[in-house]
Structure formats: structure tokens, C-alpha cells
Design an enzyme around this catalytic site. Structure first.
Site, PDB file in Angstrom:
ATOM      1  N   VAL A 197     -13.577  -9.194  -2.207  1.00 33.18           N
ATOM      2  CA  VAL A 197     -12.894 -10.219  -1.029  1.00 33.18           C
ATOM      3  C   VAL A 197     -12.417  -9.182   0.024  1.00 33.18           C
ATOM      4  O   VAL A 197     -12.422  -9.266   1.275  1.00 33.18           O
ATOM      5  CB  VAL A 197     -11.860 -10.993  -1.467  1.00 33.18           C
ATOM      6  CG1 VAL A 197     -11.457 -11.959  -0.361  1.00 33.18           C
ATOM      7  CG2 VAL A 197     -12.730 -12.159  -2.362  1.00 33.18           C
ATOM      8  N   GLY A 198     -11.738  -8.039  -0.512  1.00 34.49           N
ATOM      9  CA  GLY A 198     -10.961  -7.233   0.448  1.00 34.49           C
ATOM     10  C   GLY A 198     -11.793  -6.486   1.334  1.00 34.49           C
ATOM     11  O   GLY A 198     -11.665  -6.408   2.475  1.00 34.49           O
ATOM     12  N   CYS A 255      -1.782  -4.693 -10.430  1.00 34.13           N
ATOM     13  CA  CYS A 255      -2.859  -3.652 -10.011  1.00 34.13           C
ATOM     14  C   CYS A 255      -2.619  -2.208 -10.281  1.00 34.13           C
ATOM     15  O   CYS A 255      -3.310  -1.352 -10.332  1.00 34.13           O
ATOM     16  CB  CYS A 255      -2.796  -3.755  -8.472  1.00 34.13           C
ATOM     17  SG  CYS A 255      -1.405  -3.703  -7.273  1.00 34.13           S
ATOM     18  N   GLU A 294      -5.095  -4.265  -0.141  1.00 33.21           N
ATOM     19  CA  GLU A 294      -4.893  -3.476  -1.368  1.00 33.21           C
ATOM     20  C   GLU A 294      -5.753  -4.369  -2.212  1.00 33.21           C
ATOM     21  O   GLU A 294      -5.867  -5.554  -2.262  1.00 33.21           O
ATOM     22  CB  GLU A 294      -3.367  -3.835  -1.521  1.00 33.21           C
ATOM     23  CG  GLU A 294      -2.449  -2.802  -0.627  1.00 33.21           C
ATOM     24  CD  GLU A 294      -2.662  -1.456  -0.904  1.00 33.21           C
ATOM     25  OE1 GLU A 294      -3.309  -0.937  -1.905  1.00 33.21           O
ATOM     26  OE2 GLU A 294      -2.309  -0.940   0.106  1.00 33.21           O
ATOM     27  N   GLY A 349      -5.648  -8.246  -2.915  1.00 34.89           N
ATOM     28  CA  GLY A 349      -6.790  -9.207  -3.903  1.00 34.89           C
ATOM     29  C   GLY A 349      -7.809  -8.319  -4.423  1.00 34.89           C
ATOM     30  O   GLY A 349      -7.598  -7.089  -4.731  1.00 34.89           O
ATOM     31  N   SER A 350      -8.818  -8.785  -4.566  1.00 35.84           N
ATOM     32  CA  SER A 350     -10.037  -8.270  -5.260  1.00 35.84           C
ATOM     33  C   SER A 350     -10.747  -7.281  -4.435  1.00 35.84           C
ATOM     34  O   SER A 350     -10.546  -7.290  -2.983  1.00 35.84           O
ATOM     35  CB  SER A 350     -10.930  -9.077  -5.961  1.00 35.84           C
ATOM     36  OG  SER A 350     -11.709 -10.008  -4.834  1.00 35.84           O
TER      37      SER A 350
END
Length: 460
Positions: free
Chosen positions: A219-220, A271, A237, A215-216
Site C-alpha cells: 500500500v505504501g 514495525c 513508513e 502501513g504495508s
């Protein structure tokens, strides 16, 4: 955020998912699991895990193979649902379904692989060996852009080595996540899907024995911190700001075709999509002309929601106001759904966010470089170095670039957006954290190594 956009997020009570090509089309509405529901799902998965491991290699292999057959058997249904729920063009959706089945078949062989190694003792009789054992419950937090492939490339290796799994798909891909679990038809509580948003994701990160997130970056980073505090393994990732280098002498038409797809395929919502095109020396003008023709021909579909469309349109407007020039695209078409034209900008000023941030849309910047040294420096000028491509007919130049690029994946004369599921996947810097995904690397991630010393009874 508009009312329609807010519907796409999970509330504390309901999860709704809408068709991005037709925002009036409600795809699914289900109760959110809530933090308590996630905790209960993890507890059930933990109780089921010893039995799943004890079922043996043959049973786990057969279950994954059967799941692959089930997905392949419903390929068209799944592709059409993917088109409707997340807006992926049908050809790409069909390819993703096929990949999901192939990933399951690949990992169906993993339960039979060696789970350790035997070693000689330092002195005297005895046996020394290592064993790789599952952690318990794998918590999987996945995005909407690859709603089958990414969940499967996380859960398949986790299940193959004897973990159970709890999957929290992105709210925008809820219907696909639920359908995936139905088709896999595993024993009770071996795989559980928990619909929801941030609340459910946080609860899963706080309860699972091992966590895999895609994700972003924001957040990661929070996921990594939460797992570090608990002392549980984590991989995250978090996207890329990916470069393509085109050198003089390259096949310009082929490079433009590859780049157009890498920029605008599935509306750039990958991505590994190309967001910076670096043309070296005399390659600039012919590449500019070729991309101006190739990009408008890509039918990438809508972006995921209104907020994403508006963010992209705002970035283009901001760059143009600062002196950038639109080579092609940049407009929001007058049609239903969240569409924006495939866009290539040049003369984007230094310091503009488009040069260093991931915007996740069909948008790229064209940059000149005097030579390979400058091109590599530009490609490496972001911390989000996930994937890169190099376009040249000279092998020595290709190898030199591959050695010097910071990206975790380098593709020569191919789009930056391709992934080989049996090889390690991941980037460097802020693009990734923790061990690689896919292939043998994934099997290692979902297991811990234990060293066993077995000595004869009575040994001092």
C-alpha cells in the site's frame, strides 16, 4: 477471509471494529466516510487552514498543550479502550497514552521556533531571508498497532507549523481515532477523522497537499506513486525485517530479556520488532537456551485478527515442513481470540519467506554467524532495514556494527523495538520512503522553504 475477519475491514457503507481477544465483542460501528466525504473533509480543512495559521504561535502552542492535558486526563479510559480495540497489553497501552501526551507537549513548543534564517546579500543594500511555510492540508493514513502514538506524531508537527489535518485511521483502530479527535477539541475542521478503508485512504492521498503514511509495503508503494503523480510531498513508513546481533561476551540473560520483549511484546506487532536473531560464535547455544526460557514468559496479547493468526501459523508450519526446528512455541492455543504462542525457530532453510518478509507477529528465526562480518551481512540481507540491535560489552565492536548496519535505527544493548520520539524515525531500502518522521525532521517535512529577496525600491 472468514466472516469475522471481513467485519474488521471498512465497507463502502460501514466501518466495524472488533476486540481481537474476543471476536464477538463489537467495539464500534460507524458510517464510512466514502470518497466524497473525504474530499469534502479536505475542502473544509483547506478553508480552515489560513485561519489556523493566522491564529499565531501562541494559540497553536496552547491548543496542543491543552490537547496533551486532555489525553493525560483520560489516560486510563484510553488505555482500556486500546486494550479492547487492538489487544495491546494494558501496561504497553498506558505507556503509549503517556507517549502521545508527551509528543503533543514536545511539539507545543515548535510554533515558537525560528521559521527561517536571514542572509547577507551578494552585493548592495537589501535583505535575503528564508521562511518555512505550511503546505495546507496534511493527509495522514495511520495503522492500528500504535493507534494513538503514530497519529499524534504525525498530526502534532503538522498542526504546530500551521497545516490542518485529515486523519484516516486503520479500520481496526476507528474508535481510538475518533476519541483522539474528541479529546483534542481543536477549532472546527482543523483536525478531521474520516473512518474507512482503502477507498477513503485513496481519496485522501488524492486530495491532500502533503501525505504521511504508515502501513504495508504494497500500500505504501501505491501511496508514493500516487503522490509522485500529483507532485505532492510524501513520506511512507512500510515496516521492517529487523535483526538483533548477539556477540560472545554479551550479557546473555539481559540480551535474552531484551530480545524476548522485542520479538513478542504486543505479539510482535511493531514495525521495529525483532524477527531475526543472529548469534555470533559461542553465543549461539547459551542464547538459544536463554530465549527458550524467556520467550514463553512474555504476555503479548492476541494478534489483530484471524487472518493474521492463520498467516503466522501457516508460516510456522511451512518452515517446520521444510526442516526448521521449533526452539519454543509455534502452537495456536485452544482459547478464544486470535492468539499464537511466542515462537523461535532455528534451521530455517535459505529462501524461506520468514528470512525476508515481515510477518508481524511473535515469531523470530535464530541464525548462527561465525563472526561480526557474517552477522552484519545477514542483518543487511533484506531491503526492509528499519531497526537493528547489537548486544555486546565491547564498545569498539558496538561502534563498528553501528557504522556498518544498513538499518535506519541501531540500538546497542537495548530492544530493537524502542523509539525516541524527539529523534528522526525511519529506515532504508524498502522500509521507508521520503523524509524522516519525528523531531525536527517532522517540522521540516510539513513545511516548505521559501527564499525572499527584499531590495530597496528603485534598485536596478
Amino acid at each position: 477471509m472468514s466472516a469475522t475477519s471481513s467485519h474488521r475491514a471498512a465497507s463502502s457503507h460501514r466501518v466495524t471494529s472488533y476486540n481481537p481477544a474476543d471476536p464477538t465483542d463489537l467495539v464500534v460501528e460507524v458510517p464510512a466516510a466514502g470518497a466524497e466525504g473525504v474530499t469534502a473533509a479536505v475542502a473544509r480543512a483547506r478553508a480552515a487552514q489560513p485561519g489556523w495559521l493566522a491564529s499565531g504561535a501562541a494559540a497553536r502552542s496552547a491548543a496542543l498543550g491543552k490537547a496533551a492535558d486532555a489525553i493525560a486526563g483520560q489516560a486510563e479510559e484510553l488505555a482500556e479502550l486500546m486494550l479492547r480495540e487492538v489487544g495491546k497489553p494494558l501496561s504497553e497501552a498506558r505507556g503509549e497514552v503517556a507517549r502521545a501526551a508527551a509528543i503533543l507537549r514536545y511539539y507545543a513548543q515548535a510554533p515558537f521556533a525560528a521559521g527561517g534564517a536571514v542572509h547577507e546579500t551578494a552585493a548592495g543594500a537589501g535583505l535575503l531571508f528564508t521562511r518555512r511555510r505550511p503546505y495546507g492540508v496534511a493527509g495522514l493514513v495511520t495503522p492500528w498497532n500504535f493507534p494513538l502514538a503514530i497519529p499524534v506524531w504525525k498530526l502534532a508537527p503538522a498542526l504546530a507549523v500551521g497545516n490542518t489535518a485529515v486523519l484516516k485511521p486503520a479500520p481496526e483502530a476507528t474508535a481510538l481515532g475518533l476519541r483522539l479527535a474528541e479529546l483534542m477539541d481543536l477549532p472546527a475542521d482543523v483536525l478531521t477523522v474520516v473512518p474507512g478503508g482503502a477507498e477513503e485512504g485513496g481519496a485522501l492521498v488524492g486530495a491532500a497537499d502533503i501525505v504521511s503514511f504508515t502501513g504495508s509495503t504494497a500500500v505504501g508503494s501505491a501511496v508514493v506513486r500516487g503522490c509522485a503523480e500529483r507532485g505532492v510531498p510524501v513520506q511512507a513508513e512500510m515496516g521492517g525485517v529487523n535483526a538483533a546481533i548477539v556477540l560472545p561476551g554479551a550479557d546473555i540473560e539481559q540480551a535474552a530479556a531484551h530480545l524476548a520483549y522485542a520479538i513478542a511484546g504486543y505479539a510482535g506487532q511493531k514495525c521495529t520488532a525483532t524477527s531475526r536473531v543472529i548469534a555470533v560464535g559461542d553465543a549461539y547455544q547459551p542464547l538459544r537456551e536463554a530465549l527458550a526460557k524467556a520467550l514463553p514468559a512474555v504476555e503479548g496479547g492476541p494478534v489483530i485478527n484471524e487472518a493474521a493468526r492463520d498467516r503466522l501459523a501457516g508460516a510456522v508450519s511451512s518452515a517446520l515442513a521444510d526442516g526448521a526446528v521449533a526452539v519454543t512455541g509455534g502452537q495456536v492455543p485452544d482459547r478464544a481470540g486470535w492468539f499464537i504462542e511466542p515462537t523461535l525457530l532455528e534451521s530455517v532453510p535459505q529462501g524461506h519467506p520468514l528470512l525476508g518478509e515481515e510477518f508481524f507477529g511473535p515469531l523470530a528465526v535464530l541464525l548462527p554467524a561465525a563472526d561480526l562480518d557474517e552477522a552484519v551481512a545477514l542483518a543487511n540481507s533484506t531491503r526492509h532495514t528499519l531497526s537493528a540491535s547489537v548486544h555486546t560489552t565491547e564498545l569498539d565492536v558496538a561502534m563498528a556494527a553501528a557504522d556498518r548496519l544498513a538499518a535506519g535505527m541501531v540500538r546497542i544493548n537495548a530492544p530493537s523495538s524502542g523509539v525516541d520520539f524527539h529523534l528522526p524515525f525511519g529506515g532504508s531500502g524498502a522500509a521507508s520512503y521520503g523524509p524522516r518522521e519525528q523531531g525536527q525532521a517532522a517540522l521540516d517535512f510539513y513545511t516548505s522553504s521559501r527564499t525572499v529577496s527584499l531590495l530597496p525600491a528603485g534598485t536596478l
